[in-house]
Design a protein around this motif. Structure first.
Motif, PDB file in Angstrom:
ATOM      1  N   SER A  18       0.821  -1.215   0.000  1.00  0.00           N
ATOM      2  CA  SER A  18       0.000   0.000   0.000  1.00  0.00           C
ATOM      3  C   SER A  18       0.853   1.264   0.000  1.00  0.00           C
ATOM      4  N   GLN A  19       2.182   1.104   0.190  1.00  0.00           N
ATOM      5  CA  GLN A  19       3.073   2.268   0.148  1.00  0.00           C
ATOM      6  C   GLN A  19       3.171   2.795  -1.279  1.00  0.00           C
ATOM      7  N   ASN A  20       3.318   4.087  -1.399  1.00  0.00           N
ATOM      8  CA  ASN A  20       3.383   4.707  -2.723  1.00  0.00           C
ATOM      9  C   ASN A  20       4.604   4.269  -3.525  1.00  0.00           C
ATOM     10  N   ASN A  21       5.670   3.899  -2.837  1.00  0.00           N
ATOM     11  CA  ASN A  21       6.901   3.544  -3.544  1.00  0.00           C
ATOM     12  C   ASN A  21       7.074   2.036  -3.729  1.00  0.00           C
ATOM     13  N   VAL A  22       6.033   1.270  -3.422  1.00  0.00           N
ATOM     14  CA  VAL A  22       6.089  -0.180  -3.591  1.00  0.00           C
ATOM     15  C   VAL A  22       4.916  -0.653  -4.436  1.00  0.00           C
ATOM     16  N   SER A  23       5.221  -1.419  -5.474  1.00  0.00           N
ATOM     17  CA  SER A  23       4.187  -2.006  -6.325  1.00  0.00           C
ATOM     18  C   SER A  23       4.310  -3.520  -6.254  1.00  0.00           C
ATOM     19  N   LEU A  24       3.218  -4.187  -5.930  1.00  0.00           N
ATOM     20  CA  LEU A  24       3.206  -5.654  -5.851  1.00  0.00           C
ATOM     21  C   LEU A  24       2.139  -6.198  -6.791  1.00  0.00           C
ATOM     22  N   ARG A  25       2.568  -7.043  -7.717  1.00  0.00           N
ATOM     23  CA  ARG A  25       1.624  -7.657  -8.649  1.00  0.00           C
ATOM     24  C   ARG A  25       1.881  -9.160  -8.709  1.00  0.00           C
ATOM     25  N   ILE A  26       0.806  -9.912  -8.675  1.00  0.00           N
ATOM     26  CA  ILE A  26       0.888 -11.367  -8.641  1.00  0.00           C
ATOM     27  C   ILE A  26       0.623 -11.943 -10.026  1.00  0.00           C
ATOM     28  N   VAL A  27       1.442 -12.906 -10.412  1.00  0.00           N
ATOM     29  CA  VAL A  27       1.225 -13.639 -11.657  1.00  0.00           C
ATOM     30  C   VAL A  27       0.471 -14.918 -11.291  1.00  0.00           C
ATOM     31  N   PRO A  28      -0.832 -14.988 -11.567  1.00  0.00           N
ATOM     32  CA  PRO A  28      -1.624 -16.150 -11.143  1.00  0.00           C
ATOM     33  C   PRO A  28      -1.272 -17.407 -11.930  1.00  0.00           C
ATOM     34  N   PHE A  29      -1.629 -18.557 -11.381  1.00  0.00           N
ATOM     35  CA  PHE A  29      -1.380 -19.818 -12.059  1.00  0.00           C
ATOM     36  C   PHE A  29      -2.068 -19.871 -13.420  1.00  0.00           C
ATOM     37  N   SER A  30      -3.145 -19.108 -13.553  1.00  0.00           N
ATOM     38  CA  SER A  30      -3.925 -19.123 -14.793  1.00  0.00           C
ATOM     39  C   SER A  30      -3.339 -18.220 -15.878  1.00  0.00           C
ATOM     40  N   ALA A  31      -2.235 -17.527 -15.573  1.00  0.00           N
ATOM     41  CA  ALA A  31      -1.649 -16.591 -16.538  1.00  0.00           C
ATOM     42  C   ALA A  31      -1.182 -17.317 -17.792  1.00  0.00           C
ATOM     43  N   ASP A  32      -1.375 -16.674 -18.941  1.00  0.00           N
ATOM     44  CA  ASP A  32      -0.912 -17.233 -20.211  1.00  0.00           C
ATOM     45  C   ASP A  32       0.610 -17.257 -20.233  1.00  0.00           C
ATOM     46  N   MET A  33       1.163 -18.250 -20.885  1.00  0.00           N
ATOM     47  CA  MET A  33       2.619 -18.344 -21.018  1.00  0.00           C
ATOM     48  C   MET A  33       3.118 -17.282 -21.992  1.00  0.00           C
ATOM     49  N   ASN A  34       4.239 -16.651 -21.645  1.00  0.00           N
ATOM     50  CA  ASN A  34       4.899 -15.706 -22.541  1.00  0.00           C
ATOM     51  C   ASN A  34       6.374 -15.673 -22.192  1.00  0.00           C
ATOM     52  N   THR A  87      12.122  -6.586 -21.744  1.00  0.00           N
ATOM     53  CA  THR A  87      11.043  -7.199 -22.514  1.00  0.00           C
ATOM     54  C   THR A  87      10.333  -8.261 -21.687  1.00  0.00           C
ATOM     55  N   ALA A  88      11.119  -9.012 -20.914  1.00  0.00           N
ATOM     56  CA  ALA A  88      10.542 -10.033 -20.051  1.00  0.00           C
ATOM     57  C   ALA A  88       9.635  -9.403 -18.997  1.00  0.00           C
ATOM     58  N   ILE A  89      10.085  -8.288 -18.417  1.00  0.00           N
ATOM     59  CA  ILE A  89       9.281  -7.607 -17.400  1.00  0.00           C
ATOM     60  C   ILE A  89       7.954  -7.145 -17.995  1.00  0.00           C
ATOM     61  N   LYS A  90       7.992  -6.578 -19.192  1.00  0.00           N
ATOM     62  CA  LYS A  90       6.754  -6.133 -19.836  1.00  0.00           C
ATOM     63  C   LYS A  90       5.823  -7.302 -20.090  1.00  0.00           C
ATOM     64  N   GLY A  91       6.397  -8.439 -20.495  1.00  0.00           N
ATOM     65  CA  GLY A  91       5.582  -9.621 -20.732  1.00  0.00           C
ATOM     66  C   GLY A  91       4.914 -10.108 -19.465  1.00  0.00           C
ATOM     67  N   ILE A  92       5.639 -10.098 -18.355  1.00  0.00           N
ATOM     68  CA  ILE A  92       5.072 -10.538 -17.083  1.00  0.00           C
ATOM     69  C   ILE A  92       3.973  -9.573 -16.638  1.00  0.00           C
ATOM     70  N   GLN A  93       4.227  -8.289 -16.789  1.00  0.00           N
ATOM     71  CA  GLN A  93       3.224  -7.286 -16.394  1.00  0.00           C
ATOM     72  C   GLN A  93       1.923  -7.436 -17.165  1.00  0.00           C
ATOM     73  N   GLN A  94       2.014  -7.870 -18.405  1.00  0.00           N
ATOM     74  CA  GLN A  94       0.818  -8.031 -19.231  1.00  0.00           C
ATOM     75  C   GLN A  94      -0.110  -9.123 -18.717  1.00  0.00           C
ATOM     76  N   VAL A  95       0.435 -10.127 -18.052  1.00  0.00           N
ATOM     77  CA  VAL A  95      -0.398 -11.238 -17.572  1.00  0.00           C
ATOM     78  C   VAL A  95      -0.587 -11.210 -16.053  1.00  0.00           C
ATOM     79  N   ALA A  96       0.083 -10.276 -15.367  1.00  0.00           N
ATOM     80  CA  ALA A  96      -0.043 -10.188 -13.914  1.00  0.00           C
ATOM     81  C   ALA A  96      -1.335  -9.461 -13.536  1.00  0.00           C
ATOM     82  N   LEU A  97      -1.835  -9.747 -12.356  1.00  0.00           N
ATOM     83  CA  LEU A  97      -3.003  -9.040 -11.842  1.00  0.00           C
ATOM     84  C   LEU A  97      -2.620  -7.593 -11.546  1.00  0.00           C
ATOM     85  N   ASN A  98      -3.587  -6.703 -11.562  1.00  0.00           N
ATOM     86  CA  ASN A  98      -3.276  -5.327 -11.197  1.00  0.00           C
ATOM     87  C   ASN A  98      -3.006  -5.255  -9.692  1.00  0.00           C
TER      88      ASN A  98
END
Length: 327
Positions: A235-251, A299-310
């Protein structure tokens, strides 16, 4: 596991160059490796442009090729100003380049001297050097100077977010013979390291596989506490946490193993510090700063962000699983 584990579980199966651990403005950069690393790259560029070999440079300095490599990698190396001038003679640089090289060298020397006067030349973490693997000393210098970390973790919570109980459990599993004194010192080191999160100018972006949340470390109560901590810190402004669920598409990104991208603030002096990728391995670590490697990991980070939960859905999932552990 980072500094707490001498035999990490994960490693990156890549084909990148492995670097063995190296051993503001002036006040801001005291104890930092940044000037040395930037200056070393500058010298390497001059040598390559001149078509000189490591052997030629080592003979000019009356030293070994390994010493020249250490100098170009930004590692602690004894170098005098006359030796540097001799090296610049070998490279046949222009007067303007020679002047720039000597100015950069003086900047490195000034910061080294300031660090020694302030007692921070080796970094505060050196007091705990017997509690972490040798390669982690270099990582700590990078993390201390970095103002932005992006990390992808597949099995364990990143060290900056681990609770004392979670960290203790990892140590007990991986090093069952550790003494209580050493345990206390490692937890103390972790707590000091995590003080970076209180710095508003430091930003941490965390991408966690759902497996990290589901992989129970010892006791369900420990996991519940760890996940509660994740939800709170996220919840801190300088920390972002996003989870990649098991259901995420492979990339491409999801296929990458755990790594951390470290980025640094702009320097007032004429030195540019490129990002560094840190990948911990079973016997050491990779420190990658080649442009193509950085591009690949971005590029890998962008790919993970695309399938991660907000961030909101990620926090909800973390809280939900925490309740499951508490049930």
């Amino acid at each position: 596991m980072e500094e707490l584990q001498r035999n990490p579980m994960e490693f990156h199966d890549g084909t990148f160059r492995e670097m063995q651990s190296p051993d503001s403005e002036a006040n801001e950069m005291v104890g930092s490796t940044i000037p040395k690393r930037a200056f070393g790259r500058f010298l390497r560029g001059l040598r390559e442009q001149a078509g000189a070999t490591l052997l030629m440079a080592s003979l000019q300095l009356d030293t070994s090729k390994q010493t020249v490599l250490r100098l170009e990698d930004g590692q602690p190396t004894k170098l005098s100003t006359p030796q540097l001038k001799s090296l610049l003679d070998l490279y046949n640089v222009s007067p303007s380049v020679r002047k720039e090289a000597l100015e950069l060298w003086q900047e490195v020397r000034r910061q080294d001297q300031a660090a020694k006067l302030q007692g921070t030349y080796k970094g505060w973490w050196q007091a705990y050097a017997d509690q972490f693997a040798p390669h982690f000393n270099h990582y700590m210098r990078l993390e201390e100077r970095a103002n932005h970390l992006s990390t992808h973790q597949l099995a364990l919570v990143h060290g900056l977010l681990q609770t004392p109980q979670y960290r203790r459990a990892i140590i007990e599993v991986t090093e069952p013979g550790v003494s209580e004194v050493d345990m206390h010192r490692r937890l103390e080191l972790a707590a000091r390291r995590q003080q970076r999160l209180a710095d508003d100018d430091f930003h941490l972006d965390v991408l966690l596989s759902e497996a990290v949340l589901r992989h129970q470390i010892r006791d369900s109560r420990i996991m519940a506490g760890q996940l509660r901590h994740l939800a709170e810190v996220s919840s801190q402004n300088n920390v972002s946490l996003r989870i990649v669920p098991f259901s995420a598409d492979m990339n491409l990104g999801v296929a990458f193993q755990s790594f951390t991208l470290l980025e640094f603030p702009h320097l007032a002096i004429n030195l540019v510090e490129p990002p560094v990728i840190y990948v911990e391995g079973t016997e050491g670590a990779l420190y990658l700063e080649q442009t193509n490697a950085i591009v690949r990991f971005r590029t890998a980070i962008k790919g993970i962000q695309q399938v991660a939960l907000n961030e909101s859905d990620s926090r909800n999932l973390v809280s939900k699983i925490a309740k499951e552990y508490e049930a």
